[in-house]
Design a protein around this motif. Structure first.
Motif, PDB file in Angstrom:
ATOM      1  N   GLY A   1      44.881  50.724  37.663  1.00 51.46           N
ATOM      2  CA  GLY A   1      43.595  50.079  37.452  1.00 51.46           C
ATOM      3  C   GLY A   1      42.548  50.648  38.395  1.00 51.46           C
ATOM      4  N   PHE A  55      43.499  42.419  36.784  1.00 50.15           N
ATOM      5  CA  PHE A  55      44.199  43.629  36.353  1.00 50.15           C
ATOM      6  C   PHE A  55      45.627  43.325  35.899  1.00 50.15           C
ATOM      7  CE2 PHE A  55      47.261  46.962  37.487  1.00 50.15           C
ATOM      8  CZ  PHE A  55      46.878  47.928  36.568  1.00 50.15           C
ATOM      9  N   THR A  77      46.130  42.409  32.451  1.00 47.13           N
ATOM     10  CA  THR A  77      45.943  43.408  31.390  1.00 47.13           C
ATOM     11  C   THR A  77      47.228  44.183  31.101  1.00 47.13           C
ATOM     12  OG1 THR A  77      45.353  45.258  32.854  1.00 47.13           O
ATOM     13  CG2 THR A  77      43.561  43.783  32.165  1.00 47.13           C
ATOM     14  N   SER A  82      41.631  50.021  33.025  1.00 47.57           N
ATOM     15  CA  SER A  82      43.048  50.235  33.302  1.00 47.57           C
ATOM     16  C   SER A  82      43.672  51.241  32.355  1.00 47.57           C
ATOM     17  CB  SER A  82      43.813  48.913  33.233  1.00 47.57           C
ATOM     18  OG  SER A  82      43.711  48.365  31.943  1.00 47.57           O
ATOM     19  N   ILE A 127      36.606  46.355  35.680  1.00 50.61           N
ATOM     20  CA  ILE A 127      37.957  46.866  35.932  1.00 50.61           C
ATOM     21  C   ILE A 127      38.467  47.579  34.687  1.00 50.61           C
ATOM     22  CG2 ILE A 127      40.344  46.230  36.458  1.00 50.61           C
ATOM     23  CD1 ILE A 127      39.210  43.778  37.926  1.00 50.61           C
TER      24      ILE A 127
END
Lengths: 496, 496
Positions: free
Chosen positions: A397, A487, A490, A373, A371
């Motif tokens: 993301g 996500f 983050t 972002s 993932i």
């Protein structure tokens, strides 16, 4: 007209900690207050003349039934002209009631013109003894009473956008009486609910209380925060565009007229830990004219005369004279700002972008897909239900083996602005960003938008601190809540 | 009655991070909602029945003219009984209008009983497309919409004191439509403006939105803060008495009914940095019954039957049945709390104190006289204008060559409580403390009181963050602003 003195006034603009201090002088009885035309009364009123209006309600002015009043209808019609000027179909479901919403919000937001300070205060003056003569200052005879951190909002007379106010009001009781604490807040609100600029607001509150309570002294310090109003170009150029422009102003009457008065020392002494000091207010430079970001641009030629006429009509329907000095440039500024959200302005700008491959080609194919972002992209937009700005951050993301190349980030920012600079709702904006970035970043997309909505602050509900988060997910993010959660973690914490 | 499901409910009490999680089950159609009597309509209404009331205003309910309504008059008369029970002269100027103020505040604070959720929401449902079927969740079809940090206040059904609410509301749109963001706040406010307890409030908001929007899911998380209510004895015993008791509750319907739902992960993921997590809500213990501090004490015998009858009458005038389970102990608790501010309770306690010399004798006489201070003394009091608590800190300064002895501090605290635990206004309290400590600490006295006024939060103005500082000076502090300033700087910064 009672004798009044011109309040002390100071400015601090945070951009430069520039400041002004006007010394006070007594005005003659002949020095008149600025008068405002109020269409409905067919008369002129000084902002503080007594007795013109008796609509004083304990809990905000009564405004039910205003839907059918001629002023409301006139504003509605004017807002339709504005929407048409933006190229909108005024019968589209989402905006069909926008003219009415805007009209009601503006009339409610300027209800202070119909409120009478003296009545509010007089009903709440309570007898309260002081201390024995000559022994000290306390109770109903001396001793500062300071109400701190009153949250208000007001409408900027220069651009018609709402601005936030953190208000601190103090007075020194005299005549063996005190005023109910809540009245300080109510009176401040009476003047906030008008078209204002910060120093005038401070002066008005100060004069209103001085006139109403007749205390030994009264002082008002405001921190006002005005939303910036970039357009697509400037927002894009300044990626860390400041969201708010702040200014600190002060006003004092009675013993506070003298900026060296010891009462100011008490005031700031009790106002501690708010980054506001007497020295701030005492600084020299004056940013009065540039506190509203739209005033930093010169007035241009009329970009759309029919829209400007519509704004002038709105001002008139609010009881104001659009020709008076303070409002002379307002229609031009407001229309210029509004047109920066005209959809068609931007249609061209994204052309060609969408086919640029975002991923750096030639990277290692065997690398595990993870993932990625891109967070904290700036957002500016316009709520289509209320024609008021909302602003905040966008986080995107995607799942990929490769990071986007550096050009990619500015393209994503461009996509955010592309969808932001038009009439929007946050839910749609979130979806549109997801759909637009998907051809560039792959089928697994998550978009989170965090935004402050001016309409939540400046309308009836006045939920100043609230903000809204929305989420859109495509592909794997739709089903994989662990990926979503990963996500979300983050996203850096950030105070909007 | 539409089919409803019982909301998920969780509790966290910060004192112990105890928690409850009730699993949801679908209720049968026959499971009725609790009904509430509303005197005025002479009928019963479920909290969410539609159509009973059409008083839906965009900006708060219309309550003008309520002064002469029979319910208001009945509450006024009941409040007079309460004031008399406190030994007050109901014709004293400061409290002459208190019965009317209290009656209006209570009726305004419970206006939610007359508001209809469905009408509020239905007028603001907007068509909004989602993404293509099966490709994701966004816009009008899936994708969480979360409005965070909505400030509300409500009235505690257990003790009739207002409590603060930080409200987070989320829903997942369905049916290709979204609701205007401000409506989430408005609906929350409809239920806050009733007699409530936190978990019921969360459930009501949740059910109201579920019923009104018919979304895929809706979730509500509240952090509620209730003022503590010590009496003179307990406040004195616990010098660091906690000012607020807080609890976190949650409620979910639709896809949020399952506490393990991934939607909760999104909800808490977007609610980041607020010290609220799914794990909190998932904990086990239950503090429902003790969140209101007055519930931690057992119901006692009636201390004053006529006052309790008056409170029961108030409840009835608010449209509530004082005999129903939730309210059965409320009159007893409220009267017990109110009586802790009965002046005569304390008159005896200070007797004899005032003549105790505070200064340690025998100290060096040649030592320079300097400003001494005793800061952060706890304050609890009752606003005589609104019969609502105010609480905060008192700071006392004096000029002396000697510090007060250790017993002195507790005597000063005792003096503060002595003047606090009665009907007060902050200005008078400040003066009285100064006058009382002067024989003990000398003629040069400064007293600063910083307080939060519940009446500023829970009435029409709803200025949640505001607070009030007052100052009283005797002797040298009256003329020497440097001495005042020097003292003010010794006050530690503290968030009230």
């Amino acid at each position: 007209m009672v004798k009044r003195s011109k309040p002390l006034r100071g400015f601090i603009n945070e951009r430069d900690v520039g400041v002004e201090l006007k010394m006070n002088k007594k005005l003659d009885d002949n020095d008149s207050l600025p008068t405002l035309d109020l269409q409905r009364s067919k008369g002129s009123m000084g902002a503080l003349d007594d007795g013109c209006y008796n609509v004083v309600l304990e809990n905000g002015v009564k405004l039910d039934g205003i839907e059918h009043e001629p002023e409301t209808v006139a504003i509605k019609d004017a807002v339709k002209v504005l929407l048409q000027g933006l190229g909108e179909d005024v019968n589209r479901e989402g905006i069909r009631k926008t003219p009415l919403r805007v009209a009601k919000a503006l009339r409610e937001g300027t209800r202070g013109y119909k409120q009478n300070v003296k009545d509010i205060v007089e009903s709440a003056l309570f007898p309260e003894v002081g201390v024995e003569n000559g022994t000290g200052l306390a109770g109903g005879a001396g001793g500062l009473v300071l109400v701190r951190d009153i949250d208000l909002f007001s409408y900027c007379e220069s651009c018609l956008l709402p601005f936030q106010v953190k208000c601190h009001v103090g007075y020194i009781p005299s005549g063996q009486r005190v005023v109910g604490l809540s009245k300080l807040s109510r009176v401040a609100d009476v003047f906030a609910k008008r078209l204002q600029d910060p120093s005038k607001l401070a002066d008005d509150i100060c004069f209103g209380l001085h006139h109403g309570i007749n205390p030994t002294g009264v002082a008002v310090v405001l921190k006002c925060s005005h939303i910036h109003s970039p357009n697509f170009q400037s927002a894009f150029l300044e990626s860390n565009h400041k969201r708010l422009s702040s200014i600190i102003v002060g006003s004092g009457l009675g013993t506070f007229e003298n900026p060296d008065s010891a009462d100011w020392v008490d005031f700031f002494g009790l106002l501690r830990c708010r980054d506001i000091t007497l020295d701030n207010i005492r600084s020299r430079n004056l940013f009065k004219d540039s506190w509203c970001p739209s005033r930093s641009q010169k007035l241009g030629p009329s970009v759309n005369p029919s829209m400007e006429t519509a704004v002038a009509l709105i001002l008139r329907s609010l009881g104001q004279d659009p020709c008076k000095k303070e409002l002379a440039g307002t229609p031009n500024r407001f229309v210029k700002w509004l047109l920066s959200f005209k959809d068609s302005n931007l249609e061209m700008k994204l052309n060609g972008f969408a086919t640029i491959p975002l991923k750096t080609s030639g990277l290692i194919n065997h690398k595990e897909h993870i993932i990625r972002s891109e967070v904290n992209l700036s957002l500016w937009s316009l709520c289509e239900h209320h024609l008021l700005p909302f602003y905040g951050l966008v986080h995107i993301g995607y799942i990929s083996g490769e990071e986007i190349n550096p050009i990619g980030k500015s393209l994503l920012q461009s996509i955010v602005h592309f969808h932001g600079f038009k009439l929007q709702v946050q839910e749609r904006l979130t979806r549109q960003i997801a759909e637009t970035v998907s051809p560039l970043l792959g089928e697994d997309i998550i978009v989170v938008v965090e935004a402050n909505h001016t309409c939540m602050m400046s309308r009836g509900i006045e939920k100043l601190g609230s903000n809204t988060a929305t989420i859109a997910v495509l592909g794997r993010f739709s089903n994989d809540h662990l990926a979503r959660s990963q996500f979300l973690q983050t996203i850096p914490s950030y105070s909007l």
